[in-house]
Design a protein around this motif. Structure first.
Motif, PDB file in Angstrom:
ATOM      1  N   ASP A 218       0.851  -1.193   0.000  1.00 28.50           N
ATOM      2  CA  ASP A 218       0.000   0.000   0.000  1.00 28.50           C
ATOM      3  C   ASP A 218       0.885   1.240   0.000  1.00 28.50           C
ATOM      4  N   HIS A 219       0.710   2.085  -1.006  1.00 31.81           N
ATOM      5  CA  HIS A 219       1.653   3.179  -1.225  1.00 31.81           C
ATOM      6  C   HIS A 219       0.943   4.520  -1.372  1.00 31.81           C
ATOM      7  N   ILE A 220       1.666   5.575  -1.030  1.00 35.76           N
ATOM      8  CA  ILE A 220       1.171   6.947  -1.175  1.00 35.76           C
ATOM      9  C   ILE A 220       2.231   7.720  -1.951  1.00 35.76           C
ATOM     10  N   LEU A 221       1.939   8.004  -3.218  1.00 35.38           N
ATOM     11  CA  LEU A 221       2.878   8.714  -4.081  1.00 35.38           C
ATOM     12  C   LEU A 221       2.443  10.161  -4.253  1.00 35.38           C
ATOM     13  N   LEU A 222       3.382  11.075  -4.053  1.00 38.09           N
ATOM     14  CA  LEU A 222       3.111  12.501  -4.148  1.00 38.09           C
ATOM     15  C   LEU A 222       3.691  13.070  -5.429  1.00 38.09           C
ATOM     16  N   SER A 223       2.930  13.935  -6.088  1.00 37.07           N
ATOM     17  CA  SER A 223       3.459  14.634  -7.254  1.00 37.07           C
ATOM     18  C   SER A 223       4.496  15.658  -6.799  1.00 37.07           C
ATOM     19  N   PRO A 224       5.343  16.132  -7.711  1.00 37.35           N
ATOM     20  CA  PRO A 224       6.402  17.071  -7.309  1.00 37.35           C
ATOM     21  C   PRO A 224       5.887  18.324  -6.614  1.00 37.35           C
ATOM     22  N   TYR A 225       4.624  18.663  -6.828  1.00 39.37           N
ATOM     23  CA  TYR A 225       4.065  19.900  -6.293  1.00 39.37           C
ATOM     24  C   TYR A 225       3.535  19.734  -4.870  1.00 39.37           C
ATOM     25  N   LEU A 226       3.726  18.534  -4.296  1.00 45.02           N
ATOM     26  CA  LEU A 226       3.360  18.282  -2.901  1.00 45.02           C
ATOM     27  C   LEU A 226       4.542  17.805  -2.064  1.00 45.02           C
ATOM     28  N   VAL A 227       5.644  17.496  -2.703  1.00 41.71           N
ATOM     29  CA  VAL A 227       6.783  16.883  -2.015  1.00 41.71           C
ATOM     30  C   VAL A 227       7.262  17.722  -0.839  1.00 41.71           C
ATOM     31  N   SER A 228       7.327  19.029  -1.009  1.00 44.13           N
ATOM     32  CA  SER A 228       7.857  19.896   0.052  1.00 44.13           C
ATOM     33  C   SER A 228       6.944  19.954   1.270  1.00 44.13           C
ATOM     34  N   ARG A 229       5.702  19.478   1.130  1.00 41.94           N
ATOM     35  CA  ARG A 229       4.745  19.537   2.241  1.00 41.94           C
ATOM     36  C   ARG A 229       4.738  18.260   3.087  1.00 41.94           C
ATOM     37  N   LEU A 230       5.471  17.234   2.661  1.00 46.83           N
ATOM     38  CA  LEU A 230       5.499  15.983   3.412  1.00 46.83           C
ATOM     39  C   LEU A 230       6.164  16.193   4.770  1.00 46.83           C
ATOM     40  N   GLN A 231       5.438  15.841   5.830  1.00 39.66           N
ATOM     41  CA  GLN A 231       5.919  16.105   7.179  1.00 39.66           C
ATOM     42  C   GLN A 231       6.225  14.826   7.947  1.00 39.66           C
ATOM     43  N   SER A 232       5.302  13.877   7.906  1.00 35.68           N
ATOM     44  CA  SER A 232       5.484  12.635   8.652  1.00 35.68           C
ATOM     45  C   SER A 232       4.572  11.567   8.055  1.00 35.68           C
ATOM     46  N   GLY A 233       4.676  10.354   8.581  1.00 40.32           N
ATOM     47  CA  GLY A 233       3.840   9.274   8.080  1.00 40.32           C
ATOM     48  C   GLY A 233       4.111   7.994   8.837  1.00 40.32           C
TER      49      GLY A 233
END
Length: 259
Positions: A218-233
């Protein structure tokens, strides 16, 4: 903002587990897979009572996908993966939420390999790649999220050598997954835990959960326009240990607010 994915493996039979987890985890957006319920049997009243609204594509089979939101407006874009009008399986639903494109998927398992089910998996991946390329070209903040039925690397499987001839770990699907990443999609959980044995699925047989003999499917892939917002998981692994629960565990990330 907390965004999660969960293969519930039968939403009506495991509804108490889902509702308990929603109350505990309080995600803002949830993508569900393997509803195993026709459209009219989706438990929308119970979902609403838990504080969520939803869109869904049900099917009386192993399929079915849904997107839940809490206190956020949701607009359905499409409920099938473009590219094959004859494909009637309920494996994809796409929506706009908080100015983001949320693409919830349940990618085909593909077993037994080789055979028509694996061929269908490859054709489905080809269509997915086309859609993800469109999202990248449109420069949209987007998330591709769900049960990919792909083990990306040896780190993502307990005893990976046992899976060499399985459709989940075939070189063709691993290559396709890596091609998504090369296009700019970020594997959020692997980015947060680059060297850890992180699993999201444990088979019901042979006490695989007790032995932590799992897979990361199970995966969560972010487009380049969201990468900088990744905080935790993380993975809510303990949910897999609950009574009458799915063989998957919920996977989630936190995104910072848009600056």
């Amino acid at each position: 903002m907390k965004i999660a994915t969960y293969n519930v493996n039968g939403i009506n039979g495991r509804l108490p587990v889902l509702l308990q987890w929603l109350k505990e985890a309080q995600p803002d957006i949830v993508c569900l897979q393997e509803l195993k319920a026709p459209q009219e049997r989706f438990p929308i009243e119970e979902i609403n009572a838990a504080g969520y609204q939803a869109i869904w594509k049900g099917q009386k089979s192993w399929n079915g996908v849904a997107i839940l939101t809490k206190d956020l407006e949701i607009t359905e874009v499409q409920n099938t993966l473009p590219g094959d009008p004859e494909d009637v399986q309920s494996r994809y639903i796409e929506a706009i939420i908080d100015q983001m494109v949320i693409c919830c998927l349940y990618l085909p398992n593909g077993n037994p390999y080789p055979g028509p089910k694996f061929d269908y998996k490859l054709s489905w991946i080809k269509r997915l790649k086309k859609r993800t390329n469109e999202l990248i070209s449109m420069e949209l903040p987007a998330i591709i999220i769900g049960d990919f039925n792909i083990i990306p690397t040896a780190l993502d499987a307990h005893h990976p050598e046992r899976w060499e001839d399985n459709a989940l770990y075939r070189i063709e699907v691993k290559k396709a997954y890596q091609e998504l990443l090369k296009k700019g999609w970020l594997d959020s959980i692997r980015t947060l835990f680059p060297d850890d044995e992180i699993y999201t699925f444990w088979d019901y047989l042979y006490k695989s959960y007790d032995r932590n003999a799992g897979l990361r499917l199970d995966h969560i892939l972010l487009s380049p326009y969201l990468v900088s917002r990744l905080q935790s998981g993380g993975v809510d692994r303990h949910v897999r240990g609950w009574e009458k629960t799915s063989d998957h565990a919920p996977v989630w990330i936190e995104l910072q607010k848009e600056k």
